[in-house]
Design an enzyme around this catalytic site. Structure first.
Site, PDB file in Angstrom:
ATOM      1  N   TYR A 386       0.842  -1.195   0.000  1.00  0.00           N
ATOM      2  CA  TYR A 386       0.000   0.000   0.000  1.00  0.00           C
ATOM      3  C   TYR A 386       0.880   1.248   0.000  1.00  0.00           C
ATOM      4  O   TYR A 386       1.839   1.335   0.777  1.00  0.00           O
ATOM      5  CB  TYR A 386      -0.890  -0.027   1.230  1.00  0.00           C
ATOM      6  CG  TYR A 386      -1.891   1.091   1.330  1.00  0.00           C
ATOM      7  CD1 TYR A 386      -2.997   1.136   0.496  1.00  0.00           C
ATOM      8  CD2 TYR A 386      -1.731   2.096   2.286  1.00  0.00           C
ATOM      9  CE1 TYR A 386      -3.929   2.153   0.605  1.00  0.00           C
ATOM     10  CE2 TYR A 386      -2.651   3.119   2.402  1.00  0.00           C
ATOM     11  CZ  TYR A 386      -3.743   3.135   1.556  1.00  0.00           C
ATOM     12  OH  TYR A 386      -4.662   4.147   1.662  1.00  0.00           O
ATOM     13  N   GLU A 507     -10.837  -1.478  -2.048  1.00  0.00           N
ATOM     14  CA  GLU A 507     -10.469  -2.847  -1.695  1.00  0.00           C
ATOM     15  C   GLU A 507     -11.750  -3.670  -1.651  1.00  0.00           C
ATOM     16  O   GLU A 507     -12.805  -3.163  -1.263  1.00  0.00           O
ATOM     17  CB  GLU A 507      -9.737  -2.862  -0.353  1.00  0.00           C
ATOM     18  CG  GLU A 507      -8.409  -2.125  -0.420  1.00  0.00           C
ATOM     19  CD  GLU A 507      -7.897  -1.675   0.949  1.00  0.00           C
ATOM     20  OE1 GLU A 507      -8.468  -2.099   1.974  1.00  0.00           O
ATOM     21  OE2 GLU A 507      -6.938  -0.880   0.986  1.00  0.00           O
ATOM     22  N   LYS A 550     -12.949   1.493   1.885  1.00  0.00           N
ATOM     23  CA  LYS A 550     -11.687   2.235   1.955  1.00  0.00           C
ATOM     24  C   LYS A 550     -11.649   3.014   3.244  1.00  0.00           C
ATOM     25  O   LYS A 550     -12.605   3.721   3.596  1.00  0.00           O
ATOM     26  CB  LYS A 550     -11.550   3.206   0.774  1.00  0.00           C
ATOM     27  CG  LYS A 550     -10.170   3.839   0.684  1.00  0.00           C
ATOM     28  CD  LYS A 550      -9.128   2.826   0.259  1.00  0.00           C
ATOM     29  CE  LYS A 550      -7.689   3.300   0.518  1.00  0.00           C
ATOM     30  NZ  LYS A 550      -7.317   3.258   1.934  1.00  0.00           N
TER      31      LYS A 550
END
Length: 597
Positions: A386, A507, A550
């Site tokens: 990330y 995600e 998120k």
């Protein structure tokens, strides 16, 4: 007409829904009369329709015309009002109230007689107390409350209902008891026992629906009156659903705020296309300004979903391909190691191991020098880590493809297409009054400038605007075709990494999903370490539901957005303090489990 919205009293979590200027939702504490909600046009007198059955029941039981829950039973006769088939049979007080039988009401008023009927209405101080009926028709006993002379405003309904709940009408105790029994809703809603009566009709050619009554929970009693377009059953459904949503949100958010000492929080929920807004605490300890659905919060990395949308929008316009390499739009990166990755790799954090943050010595304007010198830790597409620099470079390239700077591209291309008119990269002077202060302990903070800050974590928005973005991701049907394609492209599941599936910005998880799996996807090991990534060929969850979410934070703010399109539900949580990702995920998960299991 004057429009007022009052803050909810602490601990009385109740629905505050948005309506047009022709609607009203009025709610008050039964004991004190303090407003809990007062939204829309609440002082306009309207026909009470079948909500008048509540005062009529009080009259009937007080006068002895009605005896108990099931007596008297009155037979249907030819010539009686029979708009609904169920009215064409015998009825008792219970079925009269349940089926809203007009002719039974007319038999009660007939037995009361004109003088006693008019006296009760005047004594109850019910609206304009005019039961004369239509001019020249002498029909006050049978028609006055049905779109004729008797009219009452939502504010006056509240005043009357307070007198009912507080037993201030000078009727026999049994009259209160029996009327209460007749209007009791058969099940609790969000821990509240509901007592209410619908009303349906028209006024001035407009369909009119009422739902009025009161709520009880423990020692709390709240009176309410809601009126709007549609019939009474539709208004009742809206009210009860709002109450259920509020109870689910309150049950999760109030303990969360107490545990972490949060100054304020704005929560918004969309369920089956309807928005609900819930506001807690203050936006500033300095001014004590209350949080509202229009309060601006820093949303941190939730901004990445919008950055990804800019890239897919550019792609939908034919200005960009996610398979292109960064140097296609940023020539200074030609020949660098970062240029081995594609824009898709940048958007999915699989470019080769870019870390969470830029090194401390990289300043604004020096980002390209950093990328030219950067060395990969893995081949593109092999590992996920990330990274703000990764998504930041995607946003920078997308803006270059559109031949605009990033902030201008977002303000001109993205925000307005989602109806996000209260959303900014840089908050303008005229909106500063709505900009909350963030808090880090006792320290009052706002986000500092940094390399690719706008691209990675720079959006400031309200719960109302962010919910619009979420709603459009759930159902993009109202977006223009190119933007629909752009939104769909952010939902493609590109890489599997650990417990999550990485799309662009969002995600993803199959739904239902365990809380533990959902939390583990936002754990430090997933945000700071390299995790093996597997490229997926599938273009969506085959036949199943998918959860998209998120998290986002800045120094003094914490944000979270989650939605499940197949369940038609989305949740936005904005706070002006930081708190652990696992706790915000748990709170939203609790709400999801109650509203869309």
């Amino acid at each position: 007409m004057k429009r007022k919205i009052f803050a909810l009293l602490a601990g009385l979590g109740l629905p505050l829904l948005a309506y047009s200027a022709e609607h009203c939702l009025a709610m008050a504490d039964a004991a004190s009369g303090k407003w809990l909600a007062h939204d829309g046009v609440c002082d306009k007198r309207l026909p009470p329709m079948s909500t008048f059955k509540l005062p009529l029941a009080l009259m009937g039981y007080d006068a002895g015309v009605l005896w108990d829950e099931h007596a008297p039973v009155l037979p249907f006769k030819q010539g009686y009002v029979d708009w609904r088939p169920v009215w064409r049979q015998s009825h008792d007080p219970s079925s009269w109230m349940k089926e809203s039988v007009v002719w039974y009401s007319q038999q009660v008023t007939l037995q009361l007689g004109e003088e006693r009927f008019a006296s009760y209405v005047k004594r109850f101080d019910y609206g304009n107390a005019d039961v004369s009926g239509d001019p020249g028709k002498n029909n006050g006993l049978s028609e006055s409350w049905l779109g004729s002379s008797l009219r009452i405003s939502p504010d006056e309904q509240i005043a009357f209902l307070r007198r009912v709940v507080n037993r201030g009408l000078d009727v026999k105790p049994n009259a209160y008891d029996m009327a209460r029994t007749l209007v009791k809703w058969p099940e609790q809603v969000g821990g509240w026992q509901v007592f209410g009566k619908t009303g349906s009709g028209s006024d001035g050619g407009r369909e009119l629906g009422w739902y009025v009554g009161w709520l009880e929970r423990g020692g709390q009693r709240v009176v309410f009156a809601q009126v709007g377009d549609g019939n009474g059953m539709e208004v009742r459904e809206s009210f009860l659903r709002g109450l259920k949503v509020r109870s689910a949100v309150d049950g999760a958010i109030r303990p969360l705020m107490a545990e972490h000492g949060m100054p304020g929080m704005a929560v918004a929920v969309t369920l089956d296309g309807k928005p609900y807004y819930f506001n807690y605490g203050i936006a500033s300890r300095e001014t004590n300004a209350p949080v509202s659905k229009n309060t601006l919060f820093e949303i941190g990395s939730v901004s990445k979903a919008m950055t990804a949308t800019l890239a897919t929008w550019a792609q939908a316009q034919g200005k960009l391909s996610l398979d292109a390499h960064p140097s296609r739009f940023l020539p200074q990166l030609k020949g660098s190691e970062i240029d081995k990755a594609t824009l898709l790799h940048l958007g999915t954090y699989t470019a080769g191991g870019l870390k969470l943050q830029f090194p401390d010595d990289v300043r604004e304007g020096r980002e390209m020098a950093f990328f030219r010198a950067w060395k990969a830790d893995a081949a593109p597409g092999a590992k996920r880590r990330y990274s703000n620099p990764s998504i930041g470079l995607l946003g920078h390239a997308a803006a270059a493809a559109l031949r605009k700077d990033f902030a201008t591209a977002m303000v001109s291309e993205i925000f307005p297409r989602f109806g996000m008119n209260n959303t900014y990269e840089d908050v303008p002077e005229h909106a500063m009054a709505n900009y909350a202060w963030g808090y880090k302990g006792d320290l009052q903070v706002r986000v500092n400038p940094g390399p690719f800050d706008a691209e990675a974590y720079g959006v400031k928005t309200s719960s109302a605007d962010l919910l619009r973005f979420v709603q459009a991701n759930i159902d993009p049907g109202r977006l223009e075709p190119s933007m629909r394609r752009a939104v769909a492209a952010t939902h493609v599941p590109y890489f599997e990494a650990g417990p999550l599936v990485q799309g662009l910005g969002w995600e993803q998880y199959p739904y239902p999903v365990s809380l533990e799996r959902l939390q583990s996807g936002s754990a430090p090991s997933m945000t700071r370490e390299l995790v093996a990534a597997k490229r997926l060929d599938a273009r969506g969850a085959a036949g199943g539901a998918t959860l998209f979410h998120k998290t986002g934070s800045t120094g003094g703010f914490g944000a979270y957005a989650v939605f499940v399109p197949k369940k038609k539900i989305g949740i936005v949580m904005l706070a002006n303090s930081t708190y652990p990702n696992e706790d915000r995920i748990k709170a939203a998960y609790t709400i999801l489990q109650q509203l869309a299991p």
